[in-house]
Design an enzyme around this catalytic site. Structure first.
Site, PDB file in Angstrom:
ATOM      1  N   ILE A  12      35.510  14.302   0.114  1.00 53.12           N
ATOM      2  CA  ILE A  12      36.745  14.932   0.574  1.00 53.12           C
ATOM      3  C   ILE A  12      37.255  14.249   1.837  1.00 53.12           C
ATOM      4  O   ILE A  12      38.458  14.027   2.001  1.00 53.12           O
ATOM      5  CB  ILE A  12      36.534  16.439   0.811  1.00 53.12           C
ATOM      6  CG1 ILE A  12      36.345  17.167  -0.521  1.00 53.12           C
ATOM      7  CG2 ILE A  12      37.711  17.043   1.575  1.00 53.12           C
ATOM      8  CD1 ILE A  12      36.080  18.650  -0.387  1.00 53.12           C
ATOM      9  N   PRO A  48      24.737  19.950  21.371  1.00 60.42           N
ATOM     10  CA  PRO A  48      26.088  20.430  21.683  1.00 60.42           C
ATOM     11  C   PRO A  48      26.627  19.833  22.979  1.00 60.42           C
ATOM     12  O   PRO A  48      27.819  19.557  23.093  1.00 60.42           O
ATOM     13  CB  PRO A  48      25.913  21.947  21.806  1.00 60.42           C
ATOM     14  CG  PRO A  48      24.697  22.254  20.996  1.00 60.42           C
ATOM     15  CD  PRO A  48      23.790  21.064  21.165  1.00 60.42           C
ATOM     16  N   TYR A 131      22.250  26.217  -1.402  1.00 62.31           N
ATOM     17  CA  TYR A 131      23.453  25.516  -0.942  1.00 62.31           C
ATOM     18  C   TYR A 131      24.520  26.513  -0.523  1.00 62.31           C
ATOM     19  O   TYR A 131      25.087  26.436   0.579  1.00 62.31           O
ATOM     20  CB  TYR A 131      23.987  24.584  -2.029  1.00 62.31           C
ATOM     21  CG  TYR A 131      25.341  24.005  -1.684  1.00 62.31           C
ATOM     22  CD1 TYR A 131      25.475  23.112  -0.630  1.00 62.31           C
ATOM     23  CD2 TYR A 131      26.484  24.373  -2.391  1.00 62.31           C
ATOM     24  CE1 TYR A 131      26.721  22.595  -0.291  1.00 62.31           C
ATOM     25  CE2 TYR A 131      27.727  23.849  -2.060  1.00 62.31           C
ATOM     26  CZ  TYR A 131      27.832  22.968  -1.006  1.00 62.31           C
ATOM     27  OH  TYR A 131      29.065  22.463  -0.663  1.00 62.31           O
ATOM     28  N   LYS A 135      26.140  27.215   3.286  1.00 65.86           N
ATOM     29  CA  LYS A 135      27.572  27.110   3.570  1.00 65.86           C
ATOM     30  C   LYS A 135      28.132  28.449   4.047  1.00 65.86           C
ATOM     31  O   LYS A 135      29.004  28.494   4.930  1.00 65.86           O
ATOM     32  CB  LYS A 135      28.311  26.633   2.327  1.00 65.86           C
ATOM     33  CG  LYS A 135      27.985  25.201   1.927  1.00 65.86           C
ATOM     34  CD  LYS A 135      28.464  24.184   2.957  1.00 65.86           C
ATOM     35  CE  LYS A 135      29.976  24.056   2.970  1.00 65.86           C
ATOM     36  NZ  LYS A 135      30.415  22.987   3.915  1.00 65.86           N
TER      37      LYS A 135
END
Length: 339
Positions: A12, A48, A131, A135
């Site tokens: 994507i 982070p 999965y 997500k």
């Protein structure tokens, strides 16, 4: 507008990068693990704090996260799909850039749905595999972050660049081999599932629209129409000019076949792996070795998925434009050129 794109080399992400680069008002910076990224950074292992310092230096107005893993064990999926997103959210909270976050989610977060129904954003997610769980956890982190953020739940992306190991990629490859060898019959398995296929270029348009909008929360991105894989096979045969018979094998899930994700795009948007043609040995799917009767629904979504896409229309002004036949024609063109 400066946009930071994470995962620009994925299925994507490549099309999102093309779409954003076509907008003269966008200045694009790509962050990723590959050598060709503008900035190399691994979300799964980077801190982070390090990402915050980069955000403060670049000062993007929008961060688009297309990165993630679509196959592997629960630990790997959690690291790349959940911990990585936690890093992005924490870095954005610490940074002074105030960037908007566009996170790519997945229809697998919803899990199985009732045949004939359309799944809207207010449906209670019940992912059927690791999965989808990884997500969904990422989505919850984004929604609870307090950031200006939107999650696009992409259903089953198809079109150019579709991985050869994905359901439609495997189908095209099996058909190419059959035509090459002159087989008058193609035996296919696992074609009973119905999925909502959306062209990856339409997904990229949705990401672009979400980047420019003020919409927050979860927005489904799909075609709004479930298509049986058996019917997709028929369309592909017509596009390819294959005149042989398409005969479906019986593939009934056995009691020992566990659901497992399979790579269909680099975001994790991914999806079921039917037993098409002659499956290759796969260490992640030991029961599929040497047998066409692999578990047909490893995305954890059962026999049916169809998105309710009214929110995307109303809040993003987005509608899918590319029909499945065009998407399949592009998949076939790539398969036919493969040596």
């Amino acid at each position: 507008m400066r946009v930071l794109l994470i995962g620009a080399n994925g299925y994507i992400g490549r099309f999102v990068a093309d779409r954003l680069l076509a907008d003269p008002a966008v200045q694009l910076t790509a962050l990723g693990r590959g050598d060709d990224a503008d900035v190399r950074f691994d979300l799964a292992t980077g801190s982070p704090g390090a990402l915050t310092r980069f955000l403060d230096a670049v000062h993007p107005g929008v961060v688009v996260n297309c990165a993630g893993a679509t196959r592997g064990g629960a630990r790997e999926l959690t690291r790349h799909n959940t911990v990585a997103v936690a890093t992005v959210c924490e870095a954005l909270r610490r940074s002074g850039c105030g960037a908007r976050l566009v996170q790519i989610g997945c229809g697998s977060e919803y899990g199985p749905s009732q045949p004939g129904s359309s799944t809207a954003e207010d449906a209670v997610p019940r992912p059927g595999g690791p999965y989808g769980v990884s997500k969904l956890a990422a989505t919850e982190l984004v929604l609870g972050s307090g950031l200006d953020a939107v999650v696009l739940r992409v259903f089953s992306p198809v079109g150019p660049g579709t991985p050869a190991g994905s359901p439609l990629g495997r189908l095209a490859e099996a058909m190419r081999r059959a035509m090459q060898s002159g087989d008058a019959e193609l035996k296919l398995g696992g074609l009973g599932a119905q999925r909502d296929f959306v062209d990856v270029r339409d997904v990229a348009r949705a990401v672009h629209a979400a980047s420019l909008s003020a919409a927050q929360g979860v927005i489904n991105i799909g075609s709004g129409r479930a298509v049986r894989l058996r019917d997709a096979a028929g369309i592909l045969a017509r596009v390819a000019g294959y005149g042989g018979a398409l005969n479906e094998l019986d593939t009934v899930p056995g009691p020992h076949h566990a659901a497992a994700p399979h790579m269909s795009h680099a975001t994790g948007a991914t999806h079921l792996r039917p037993a098409i043609g002659h499956p290759r040995p796969d260490p992640d799917h030991p029961h599929a070795v040497g047998s066409p009767a692999a578990f047909p629904y490893p995305d954890g979504c059962g026999t049916w998925q169809q998105a309710d896409v009214r929110t995307a229309r109303d809040r993003l002004g987005w509608r899918p434009r590319i029909n499945l036949e065009e998407s399949l024609a592009d998949i076939w063109m790539e398969a036919a050129c493969r040596i």
